[in-house]
Design a protein around this motif. Structure first.
Motif, short mmCIF file in Angstrom:
data_model
loop_
_atom_site.label_atom_id
_atom_site.label_comp_id
_atom_site.label_asym_id
_atom_site.label_seq_id
_atom_site.Cartn_x
_atom_site.Cartn_y
_atom_site.Cartn_z
N GLY B 226 0.86 -1.18 0.00
CA GLY B 226 0.00 0.00 0.00
C GLY B 226 0.89 1.22 0.00
N GLY B 227 0.48 2.24 0.75
CA GLY B 227 1.23 3.49 0.79
C GLY B 227 2.55 3.39 1.53
N SER B 228 3.19 4.56 1.73
CA SER B 228 4.56 4.58 2.23
C SER B 228 4.66 4.42 3.75
CB SER B 228 5.22 5.88 1.82
OG SER B 228 4.47 6.97 2.33
N THR B 229 3.51 4.54 4.43
CA THR B 229 3.53 4.33 5.88
C THR B 229 3.51 2.83 6.16
OG1 THR B 229 2.33 6.37 6.26
CG2 THR B 229 2.24 4.74 8.01
N GLY B 263 13.77 -11.99 8.63
CA GLY B 263 14.03 -11.67 7.22
C GLY B 263 12.87 -10.88 6.61
N LEU B 264 11.67 -11.31 6.92
CA LEU B 264 10.48 -10.63 6.40
C LEU B 264 10.41 -9.20 6.93
CD1 LEU B 264 7.98 -11.35 4.62
CD2 LEU B 264 6.76 -11.87 6.74
N LEU B 265 10.77 -9.04 8.20
CA LEU B 265 10.78 -7.71 8.81
C LEU B 265 11.77 -6.79 8.07
CD1 LEU B 265 10.00 -5.77 11.16
CD2 LEU B 265 12.01 -6.64 12.36
N ASP B 266 12.96 -7.31 7.80
CA ASP B 266 13.97 -6.51 7.09
C ASP B 266 13.43 -6.08 5.72
OD1 ASP B 266 15.75 -6.72 9.18
OD2 ASP B 266 16.75 -8.49 8.36
N ALA B 267 12.84 -7.01 5.01
CA ALA B 267 12.29 -6.71 3.68
C ALA B 267 11.20 -5.64 3.79
CB ALA B 267 11.72 -7.97 3.04
N PHE B 268 10.36 -5.76 4.80
CA PHE B 268 9.27 -4.81 5.00
C PHE B 268 9.81 -3.41 5.29
CE2 PHE B 268 6.49 -2.65 8.12
CZ PHE B 268 5.35 -2.51 7.36
N ARG B 270 12.50 -2.06 4.49
CA ARG B 270 13.12 -1.42 3.32
C ARG B 270 12.07 -0.78 2.41
NH1 ARG B 270 16.77 -5.79 3.59
NH2 ARG B 270 15.54 -7.04 2.16
N GLN B 271 10.82 -1.25 2.51
CA GLN B 271 9.77 -0.75 1.61
C GLN B 271 9.08 0.52 2.09
OE1 GLN B 271 6.72 -3.65 0.71
NE2 GLN B 271 8.19 -5.29 0.45
N VAL B 272 9.18 0.80 3.38
CA VAL B 272 8.33 1.86 3.94
C VAL B 272 9.17 2.98 4.54
CG1 VAL B 272 6.39 0.34 4.37
CG2 VAL B 272 8.14 0.63 6.15
#
Lengths: 191, 592
Positions: B226-229, B263-268, B270-272
């Motif tokens: 979704g958005g940047s938040t 790992g999922l947290l790190d990926a997340f 990086r996106q927001v």
């Protein structure tokens, strides 16, 4: 479709749980996503109770925010005022003109306020109904809750739902006709 | 088939579909309806009430070891009671899959504390799921059983009140009938002496490492773009956040929350641009995010207590609230829950309240004895604690020269829960705290569940009916009195006699809950109760209000007439008010 919110409030023992159960089934059958939240656990009679019902295309929270209810239906009149902060400013109130004394009034420590209906009418788009009289005329004051469900069905324009079948599926067959009549009667009490 | 279900109903359905064969629970809000609904599948699942959470878990452990899938359910504080077997069974691991459900209570709607049981998963080193809605309750339960058997571990499923008691639409499937796994004697796995437990201790660490890998791939942990938040949330908090922020945010929705997917947290992250961690109770996820080296908003913005409902989040994140009508709130009188008209606890609390006593209370409807007009309870801590806490108080008063007398009070289900141990403490140590057992023939507050004193099982079949008085006598109590709590003279006399004694006294009040559906035997035993109506004779009533001290919601004073009035719709003719009237203006009319 914006998610809509209906708040049913009353006093433990008034039948809000059955009314909200039937309503949520009807909403689901009309094709909506539905969520409903109740807080229960203490079986004592007499406390303030509420059922939050939300429906629409994709409902997230089952809990109505303060200022979020499109329709507030109060089975007891002081409960309408207790929960009025949950109403949207343009929302509607249906209030049953019934009084149940809370313990501080019973014990003489507080007065039951006299001008509740006046305050409600002044603050919100309010329809006052007398479900007790309507239900008693039909045969039992116990179906007051279904009379009030009828007012909700009318206000929300939920015409395409087979309420009679939902009632016969979910209440004791001996009282199905009485409950069906109560729903129909409730629909005539509001516009 | 699509059905509207509460989370509790969906968990029960999930147990049915996952092939569960045995379930045990002790009732406690908001978990109670889980076992009640499991019991409806009585052809497929044997559902039992355990007298307390510890023995319920133990029964499930045994059934798991013997090879069947089992489910155990309890409220958050019940896990404290059950923690001892749980922590060691976490080493032994399962044979048939086992899921323990903890129903937490953010907001404390019906609980004595707000503890966050996610910590139990970490402390016991077991995997944990957190469903956000009823469909997830069903789906995660099935996944939990697969996981339990694949990883040889009991699994914690953490619900909260709003997940348990909210309804949403569920698509149901059929039952996957399963053969029981064969039982093989294996002391190295199932018998936790130190030599075996040390080996399993190493296994547990290896298991947690493997589970961490599983958490990264678990389909219930996902990034919803979704958005940047950025929002990280689990359970109902995800829905509250999505209600507020909708597509404006990208979500890391966590359904499998121990161990957590780094790992999922790190990926997340990086996106927001910024991250909000939205969770009820403790900063469980927030501490993990910070430990992984990411900055976030959490308890700096959100309250550490209560529910994170949309209005709370709106206030914290957007510094806003929805407009709502303003009105005169002084017109709203509080409406606290009360003891019912005809409640058999009423006479006891009236008599306690008019004596100079310290009262050690417990958990049940009778907790309301603290409230006006009785004000007859000083302490309440936990299930079954009244007698031992009362003993400790009495001991301290006696040791320090105080002449205070302590009365300790709990109910029948609470007695069988852990009150029985509490009474052993009193009797063994020859305490003079006066112990009262309010036997109303049912587990009342949670909505009428059977218990070892009622003579019925969870599904209604007949059971051995345990006689509380006989048990107490067998425990060595010399002074045991059974009384009718609606007879104020006998309540008062029993209390006064007990206060004269220097050693233990046990008073058992035996009268059914007014809301209980009595069978024919009970109708006969109690002489067809709840069939009278009390009436006020307006000529003799002087409006003195003494009858109000009984706290009956059916009784009030008509201000204009200055006379007592009885609401015929509520009154069941218990007659307590009639005994309080100095003018004998209240009389009882038998209606049948």
């Amino acid at each position: 479709m914006r998610t809509k919110s209906i708040l049913l409030v009353g006093v433990g023992g008034q039948g809000t749980i059955l009314a909200s159960k039937l309503l949520t089934i009807g909403l689901m059958e009309s094709g909506c996503d539905v969520k409903m939240s109740e807080i229960h656990g203490m079986s004592q009679r007499g406390g303030s109770v509420s059922s939050h019902i939300r429906y629409g295309a994709d409902v997230q929270s089952p809990v109505i925010e303060r200022g979020g209810a499109d329709l507030l239906v109060a089975f007891e009149k002081m409960e309408a005022l207790r929960w009025l902060e949950y109403l949207r400013p343009e929302g509607q109130v249906v209030v049953n003109d019934a009084r149940i004394n809370p313990m501080p009034v019973v014990s003489g420590d507080a007065e039951y306020p006299a001008r509740i209906l006046e305050e409600l009418t002044a603050r919100a788009d309010t329809a006052v109904v007398d479900a007790f009289t309507a239900a008693t005329a039909l045969g039992s004051p116990k179906v007051s809750n279904i009379v009030l469900l009828g007012t909700i069905v009318q206000r929300l324009g939920l015409d395409g739902v087979d309420w009679d079948r939902i009632i016969s599926d979910n209440v004791n067959p001996a009282f199905a006709a009485l409950n069906q009549n109560a729903l129909a009667r409730g629909r005539t009490l509001v516009k | 088939m699509k059905v509207l279900m509460t989370g509790n109903e969906a968990v029960a359905r999930g147990a049915y579909e996952a092939g569960v064969r045995f379930a045990s629970a002790y009732p406690g809000t908001p978990s109670t309806e889980i076992l009640e609904n499991v019991a409806k599948y009585k052809e497929e699942i044997k559902a039992e009430w355990g007298p307390n959470e510890k023995v319920a878990v133990e029964a499930c452990i045994g059934a798991s070891i013997a090879g069947v899938r089992t489910l155990c359910a309890m409220k958050h504080v019940g896990v404290n009671v059950a923690a001892d077997p749980l922590f060691t069974f976490a080493y032994a691991g399962v044979n048939g899959g086992m899921v323990l459900i903890t129903a937490d209570e953010p907001g404390q709607h019906s609980s004595q504390n707000e503890q966050d049981n996610r910590h139990y998963a970490r402390a016991a080193k077991i995997p944990m799921f957190e469903p956000a809605n009823s469909q997830e309750c069903l789906d995660m339960l099935s996944a939990a059983y697969e996981l339990s058997e694949a990883f040889d571990t009991p699994v914690l499923l953490r619900m909260t009140t709003r997940v348990c008691h909210s309804k949403s639409i569920v698509t149901c499937g059929g039952r996957a009938e399963r053969e029981a796994r064969p039982y093989e004697k294996n002391p190295q796995k199932n018998l936790m002496v130190p030599a075996h437990a040390k080996i399993r201790r190493v296994f547990v660490e290896q298991r947690t490492e493997r589970l961490t890998g599983y958490a990264e791939k678990n389909p219930f942990n996902l990034i919803e773009p979704g958005g940047s938040t950025g929002v990280i949330a689990s359970g109902m908090c995800y829905h509250y956040a999505k209600e507020l922020l909708g597509d404006r945010a990208t979500y890391l929705k966590l359904g499998f929350t121990h161990p957590l997917p780094t790992g999922l947290l790190d990926a997340f992250c990086r996106q927001v641009e910024q991250v909000y961690v939205i969770e009820e109770n403790d900063p469980y996820l927030e501490q993990w995010v910070r430990a992984c080296g990411h900055s976030c908003h959490g308890k700096d913005l959100f309250p550490p207590h209560g529910e994170m409902t949309t209005d709370v989040l709106r206030n914290a994140i957007l510094d806003a609230q929805l407009p709502a009508p303003s009105y005169d709130r002084s017109l709203v009188v509080p409406r606290p829950p009360t003891l019912c008209a005809g409640c058999p606890h009423r006479g006891v609390f009236y008599e306690l309240g008019r004596r100079d006593l310290v009262v050690s209370g417990d958990i049940g409807c009778y907790s309301l004895g603290f409230a006006p007009p009785y004000r007859a309870m000083d302490t309440l801590v936990c299930m079954g604690g009244a007698f031992s806490i009362g003993h400790g108080m009495q001991r301290a008063f006696d040791l320090t020269g105080s002449d205070k007398r302590v009365v300790s009070i709990l109910g029948d289900s609470t007695f069988f829960h852990t009150g029985i141990n509490s009474l052993i403490e009193v009797l063994y140590n020859n305490s003079r705290t006066i112990c009262i057992i309010l036997d109303n023939r049912i587990t009342g507050m949670t909505g009428h569940q059977e218990n070892p004193g009622t003579g019925k099982l969870a599904c209604g079949e007949p059971a051995a009916q345990m006689d509380i008085a006989a048990i107490v006598r067998a425990m060595g109590a010399a002074h045991v009195e059974e009384i009718d709590p609606n007879d104020l003279k006998s309540v008062g006399a029993a209390l006064d006699a007990a206060m004269e004694r220097d050693g233990p006294s046990v008073i058992i009040t035996r009268w059914p809950c007014v809301l209980k559906r009595l069978d024919a035997a009970e109708q006969a035993q109690f002489g067809a109760p709840f069939r009278g109506r009390c009436k006020v004779d307006a000529e003799s009533c002087v409006g003195c209000k003494l009858c109000l001290r009984g706290g009956c919601p059916a009784l009030s004073i008509n201000k204009e007439a200055r006379r007592a009035e009885i609401d015929a719709a509520q009154c069941v003719g218990c007659g307590v008010c009639a005994q309080l009237c100095p003018k004998k203006a209240i009389w009882k009319e038998e209606t049948v």
